[in-house]
Design a protein around this motif. Structure first.
Motif, PDB file in Angstrom:
ATOM      1  N   ARG A  35      59.158   5.354  59.099  1.00  0.00           N
ATOM      2  CA  ARG A  35      58.290   4.454  58.351  1.00  0.00           C
ATOM      3  C   ARG A  35      58.855   3.056  58.505  1.00  0.00           C
ATOM      4  O   ARG A  35      60.021   2.819  58.167  1.00  0.00           O
ATOM      5  CB  ARG A  35      58.267   4.867  56.879  1.00  0.00           C
ATOM      6  CG  ARG A  35      57.395   4.031  55.994  1.00  0.00           C
ATOM      7  CD  ARG A  35      56.001   4.626  55.952  1.00  0.00           C
ATOM      8  NE  ARG A  35      55.112   3.834  55.160  1.00  0.00           N
ATOM      9  CZ  ARG A  35      54.470   4.268  54.092  1.00  0.00           C
ATOM     10  NH1 ARG A  35      54.614   5.502  53.691  1.00  0.00           N
ATOM     11  NH2 ARG A  35      53.652   3.473  53.452  1.00  0.00           N
ATOM     12  N   THR A 126      53.666  17.375  52.665  1.00  0.00           N
ATOM     13  CA  THR A 126      54.751  16.445  52.976  1.00  0.00           C
ATOM     14  C   THR A 126      56.116  17.021  52.612  1.00  0.00           C
ATOM     15  O   THR A 126      57.132  16.467  52.996  1.00  0.00           O
ATOM     16  CB  THR A 126      54.567  15.102  52.245  1.00  0.00           C
ATOM     17  OG1 THR A 126      54.617  15.335  50.830  1.00  0.00           O
ATOM     18  CG2 THR A 126      53.261  14.432  52.624  1.00  0.00           C
ATOM     19  N   GLU A 149      59.255  10.947  49.607  1.00  0.00           N
ATOM     20  CA  GLU A 149      58.205   9.955  49.360  1.00  0.00           C
ATOM     21  C   GLU A 149      58.557   8.728  50.185  1.00  0.00           C
ATOM     22  O   GLU A 149      59.424   7.943  49.806  1.00  0.00           O
ATOM     23  CB  GLU A 149      58.143   9.592  47.878  1.00  0.00           C
ATOM     24  CG  GLU A 149      57.770  10.754  46.986  1.00  0.00           C
ATOM     25  CD  GLU A 149      57.888  10.409  45.497  1.00  0.00           C
ATOM     26  OE1 GLU A 149      57.903   9.204  45.142  1.00  0.00           O
ATOM     27  OE2 GLU A 149      57.978  11.349  44.703  1.00  0.00           O
ATOM     28  N   ALA A 150      57.908   8.592  51.328  1.00  0.00           N
ATOM     29  CA  ALA A 150      58.181   7.478  52.237  1.00  0.00           C
ATOM     30  C   ALA A 150      57.323   6.280  51.854  1.00  0.00           C
ATOM     31  O   ALA A 150      56.097   6.375  51.795  1.00  0.00           O
ATOM     32  CB  ALA A 150      57.889   7.896  53.675  1.00  0.00           C
ATOM     33  N   ARG A 151      57.990   5.169  51.593  1.00  0.00           N
ATOM     34  CA  ARG A 151      57.319   3.907  51.281  1.00  0.00           C
ATOM     35  C   ARG A 151      57.792   2.882  52.288  1.00  0.00           C
ATOM     36  O   ARG A 151      58.767   3.098  52.995  1.00  0.00           O
ATOM     37  CB  ARG A 151      57.663   3.482  49.857  1.00  0.00           C
ATOM     38  CG  ARG A 151      57.245   4.528  48.831  1.00  0.00           C
ATOM     39  CD  ARG A 151      57.670   4.149  47.444  1.00  0.00           C
ATOM     40  NE  ARG A 151      57.286   5.189  46.513  1.00  0.00           N
ATOM     41  CZ  ARG A 151      57.965   5.509  45.437  1.00  0.00           C
ATOM     42  NH1 ARG A 151      59.082   4.867  45.151  1.00  0.00           N
ATOM     43  NH2 ARG A 151      57.554   6.453  44.634  1.00  0.00           N
ATOM     44  N   ASN A 152      57.124   1.741  52.335  1.00  0.00           N
ATOM     45  CA  ASN A 152      57.492   0.722  53.320  1.00  0.00           C
ATOM     46  C   ASN A 152      58.919   0.218  53.149  1.00  0.00           C
ATOM     47  O   ASN A 152      59.610  -0.030  54.120  1.00  0.00           O
ATOM     48  CB  ASN A 152      56.524  -0.459  53.265  1.00  0.00           C
ATOM     49  CG  ASN A 152      55.177  -0.106  53.852  1.00  0.00           C
ATOM     50  OD1 ASN A 152      55.071   0.801  54.677  1.00  0.00           O
ATOM     51  ND2 ASN A 152      54.135  -0.793  53.413  1.00  0.00           N
ATOM     52  N   ARG A 153      59.383   0.043  51.914  1.00  0.00           N
ATOM     53  CA  ARG A 153      60.700  -0.534  51.651  1.00  0.00           C
ATOM     54  C   ARG A 153      61.704   0.479  51.107  1.00  0.00           C
ATOM     55  O   ARG A 153      62.821   0.114  50.760  1.00  0.00           O
ATOM     56  CB  ARG A 153      60.592  -1.704  50.660  1.00  0.00           C
ATOM     57  CG  ARG A 153      59.546  -2.747  51.009  1.00  0.00           C
ATOM     58  CD  ARG A 153      59.801  -3.564  52.230  1.00  0.00           C
ATOM     59  NE  ARG A 153      61.090  -4.223  52.250  1.00  0.00           N
ATOM     60  CZ  ARG A 153      61.700  -4.610  53.356  1.00  0.00           C
ATOM     61  NH1 ARG A 153      61.139  -4.407  54.520  1.00  0.00           N
ATOM     62  NH2 ARG A 153      62.869  -5.192  53.317  1.00  0.00           N
ATOM     63  N   SER A 154      61.297   1.754  50.988  1.00  0.00           N
ATOM     64  CA  SER A 154      62.236   2.743  50.448  1.00  0.00           C
ATOM     65  C   SER A 154      61.828   4.159  50.827  1.00  0.00           C
ATOM     66  O   SER A 154      60.690   4.420  51.194  1.00  0.00           O
ATOM     67  CB  SER A 154      62.315   2.629  48.920  1.00  0.00           C
ATOM     68  OG  SER A 154      61.077   2.986  48.335  1.00  0.00           O
ATOM     69  N   LEU A 155      62.801   5.034  50.707  1.00  0.00           N
ATOM     70  CA  LEU A 155      62.570   6.466  50.854  1.00  0.00           C
ATOM     71  C   LEU A 155      63.162   7.131  49.621  1.00  0.00           C
ATOM     72  O   LEU A 155      64.342   6.936  49.316  1.00  0.00           O
ATOM     73  CB  LEU A 155      63.245   7.020  52.112  1.00  0.00           C
ATOM     74  CG  LEU A 155      63.192   8.542  52.278  1.00  0.00           C
ATOM     75  CD1 LEU A 155      61.763   9.024  52.492  1.00  0.00           C
ATOM     76  CD2 LEU A 155      64.086   8.991  53.426  1.00  0.00           C
ATOM     77  N   GLU A 177      66.975   2.179  49.792  1.00  0.00           N
ATOM     78  CA  GLU A 177      66.152   0.985  49.636  1.00  0.00           C
ATOM     79  C   GLU A 177      66.522  -0.083  50.659  1.00  0.00           C
ATOM     80  O   GLU A 177      67.705  -0.391  50.839  1.00  0.00           O
ATOM     81  CB  GLU A 177      66.338   0.378  48.250  1.00  0.00           C
ATOM     82  CG  GLU A 177      65.712   1.175  47.141  1.00  0.00           C
ATOM     83  CD  GLU A 177      65.905   0.475  45.806  1.00  0.00           C
ATOM     84  OE1 GLU A 177      64.916   0.417  45.069  1.00  0.00           O
ATOM     85  OE2 GLU A 177      67.016  -0.009  45.523  1.00  0.00           O
TER      86      GLU A 177
END
Length: 179
Positions: A35, A126, A149-155, A177
């Motif tokens: 990501r 997922t 939970e993959a997010r743009n600025r964190s996992l 982060e």
């Protein structure tokens, strides 16, 4: 290499500022997440899990395993026996932050079996689920379930590992982060 799940009293939690050799672990299930600028490999092992997270030349490796499992000491950033509960964080170069929280909970057998049954019914595409064979003492084997939970600025990674012989559940939440 361990082929059966260790006793819950023998567990450890460690974080390394480097990658570890994959042959150190018996991996049962694996998932790769990419990501933005980071990539993570999540492995379910016999005793718990290994998460290898990479971002611009920085590598963090989280390991939940047996305390007897032979692991290097070089660049080990955290090391705890997995008992009770604990929170910690590590600030890495470039402003990367790592947060962790773990809890080992021993519960009544009926609560344990209900929780384990709920984990095995998770229908989350997922997540990563592994059901282990019985140790022989109990009719059902252990379960490991990991939900990233993959997010743009964190996992954010939530891991659950059950230990039927001890009616115990290990819950670990890890956050990687970006700056």
């Amino acid at each position: 290499m361990l082929t059966v799940r260790p006793k819950v009293a023998e567990l450890s939690f460690q974080l390394f500022g480097r990658a570890l050799h994959p042959e150190l672990f018996a991996v049962h299930k694996s998932q790769v997440i990419s990501r933005g600028d980071y990539q993570a490999t999540i492995d379910i092992t016999s005793a718990g899990h290994v998460i290898t997270w990479r971002y611009r030349g920085l590598t963090l490796t989280e390991v939940a395993c047996s305390a007897q499992h032979p692991l290097p000491e070089k660049r080990r950033l955290l090391s705890y026996r997995l008992k009770g509960s604990r929170n910690d964080r590590v600030e890495c170069r470039g402003g990367v932050m790592y947060h962790m929280n773990f809890e080992l909970e021993t519960v009544a057998p009926e609560v344990f079996w209900s929780f384990q049954e709920e984990l095995t019914r998770e229908n989350d595409p997922t997540g990563v689920l592994q059901t282990f064979d019985s140790s022989g003492r109990m009719a059902l084997g252990a379960v490991s379930y990991i939900h990233p939970e993959a997010r743009n600025r964190s996992l954010v990674v939530k891991a659950f590992h059950t230990f039927p012989d001890d009616s115990a559940v290990v819950k670990i939440t890890s956050v990687f982060e970006l700056p």
